[in-house]
Design an enzyme around this catalytic site. Sequence first.
Site, PDB file in Angstrom:
ATOM      1  N   TYR A   1      -2.253  -0.037  10.369  1.00 36.43           N
ATOM      2  CA  TYR A   1      -2.395  -0.676   9.053  1.00 36.43           C
ATOM      3  C   TYR A   1      -1.135  -0.453   8.215  1.00 36.43           C
ATOM      4  O   TYR A   1      -0.537  -1.403   7.699  1.00 36.43           O
ATOM      5  CB  TYR A   1      -3.615  -0.109   8.324  1.00 36.43           C
ATOM      6  CG  TYR A   1      -3.660  -0.480   6.862  1.00 36.43           C
ATOM      7  CD1 TYR A   1      -3.899  -1.792   6.466  1.00 36.43           C
ATOM      8  CD2 TYR A   1      -3.449   0.477   5.864  1.00 36.43           C
ATOM      9  CE1 TYR A   1      -3.921  -2.150   5.123  1.00 36.43           C
ATOM     10  CE2 TYR A   1      -3.467   0.132   4.528  1.00 36.43           C
ATOM     11  CZ  TYR A   1      -3.709  -1.172   4.162  1.00 36.43           C
ATOM     12  OH  TYR A   1      -3.717  -1.516   2.832  1.00 36.43           O
TER      13      TYR A   1
ATOM     14  N   LYS B   1       1.872  -3.190   6.922  1.00 34.64           N
ATOM     15  CA  LYS B   1       2.312  -3.377   5.536  1.00 34.64           C
ATOM     16  C   LYS B   1       3.820  -3.136   5.410  1.00 34.64           C
ATOM     17  O   LYS B   1       4.525  -3.881   4.719  1.00 34.64           O
ATOM     18  CB  LYS B   1       1.553  -2.415   4.609  1.00 34.64           C
ATOM     19  CG  LYS B   1       0.079  -2.738   4.440  1.00 34.64           C
ATOM     20  CD  LYS B   1      -0.125  -4.019   3.649  1.00 34.64           C
ATOM     21  CE  LYS B   1      -1.590  -4.242   3.294  1.00 34.64           C
ATOM     22  NZ  LYS B   1      -1.819  -5.491   2.546  1.00 34.64           N
TER      23      LYS B   1
ATOM     24  N   SER C   1       0.839  -1.205   0.000  1.00 31.31           N
ATOM     25  CA  SER C   1       0.000   0.000   0.000  1.00 31.31           C
ATOM     26  C   SER C   1       0.866   1.244   0.000  1.00 31.31           C
ATOM     27  O   SER C   1       1.974   1.259   0.554  1.00 31.31           O
ATOM     28  CB  SER C   1      -0.885  -0.005   1.253  1.00 31.31           C
ATOM     29  OG  SER C   1      -1.471   1.257   1.470  1.00 31.31           O
TER      30      SER C   1
ATOM     31  N   ASN D   1      -5.109   4.390  -4.776  1.00 32.04           N
ATOM     32  CA  ASN D   1      -6.513   4.329  -4.337  1.00 32.04           C
ATOM     33  C   ASN D   1      -7.366   3.568  -5.341  1.00 32.04           C
ATOM     34  O   ASN D   1      -7.863   4.175  -6.304  1.00 32.04           O
ATOM     35  CB  ASN D   1      -7.074   5.750  -4.143  1.00 32.04           C
ATOM     36  CG  ASN D   1      -6.344   6.514  -3.057  1.00 32.04           C
ATOM     37  OD1 ASN D   1      -5.229   6.976  -3.260  1.00 32.04           O
ATOM     38  ND2 ASN D   1      -6.957   6.634  -1.899  1.00 32.04           N
TER      39      ASN D   1
END
Length: 335
Positions: A148, A152, A124, A178
């Site tokens: 989060y 990652k 991400s 996104n």
Amino acid sequence: MNILLTGGAGYIGSHTAVVLTEAGHNVIILDNFCNSDRSVLERLKQILQKDLICIEGDVRNTDLLTQALQEHKIDAVIHFAGLKAVGESVTMPVEYYANNVQGTISLLEAMKVSNIKNLVFSSSATVYGDPQYLPIDENHPTSATNAYGRSKLHIEEMLKDVANSDPAWKIICLRYFNPVGAHESGFIGEDPNGIPNNLVPYIAQVAVGKLPKLNVYGNDYPTLDGTGVRDYIHVMDLAEGHLAALNYVADHSGWIAINLGTGKGYSVLEMIEAFEGASGNKIPFNIVTRRVGDIASCYSTAEKASQLLSWQAKRSIQDMCSSGYKWQNYRSTLA
């Protein structure tokens, strides 16, 4: 190739399953359905005109993973499984580290035992933290600001260590910006539980009357129209990026991280306008105060993906919105 998709019934996983199957690969899905719905399997069958094998189970079950890898003679793994809501991760950090980090360790253990060392990891852009410069390239410093993003980033660092330990490992981390939109059929798309956390599914639910109006958090940012700018990428472009990554890891050992984005940012008001054009419906919204932690702009450069993967995003903002609206209309007909 035989490819295992952990979390393959989710939003990005299901679209990638379509792209890989249509490219001639054999896809096996493993999912515990904590963030997805079993009905996606029937809808994938409608799109592909064939059943996909699905193993129901948790990625933290190393024995189940080992059995799946060996029984289905897996050649490569695309690892999507994990919790993914930034806000939720702030209040549930233990669950995020358990699912995301512990789940990846479990997968690596199963892959090592099974001597399968081709891996594409669903990372991400949150690993970059607050942008120090734009557009963000892969050399941008990493500095996650929530559980989060830290999960990652920690996984990326683990994977780098694994790749350094044995030249047989071939690992690529895809840093998404996104993802929005849906498959052109309208049969699969983003299906968040409860009130959507992300802008575009929220707009889509306002467009079909499921939600009354949208809150726009701040219109005084240093952007063209004062609202926040983000790099939105069509989920089918993203899915095709996974196919390109799979082709890349087949011939390249070691670890690498690559952005998947469009290289262009769209503001909140631009997304509202585009969705109004796609749906033919007015999207009512209120301007409210900024949210703590939000930033003005975040968008990528995708030059590395173009150079190494021969991939680039090709679908427009209109494609993103029209496919998302088609999916939302179809979704409203489901029980």
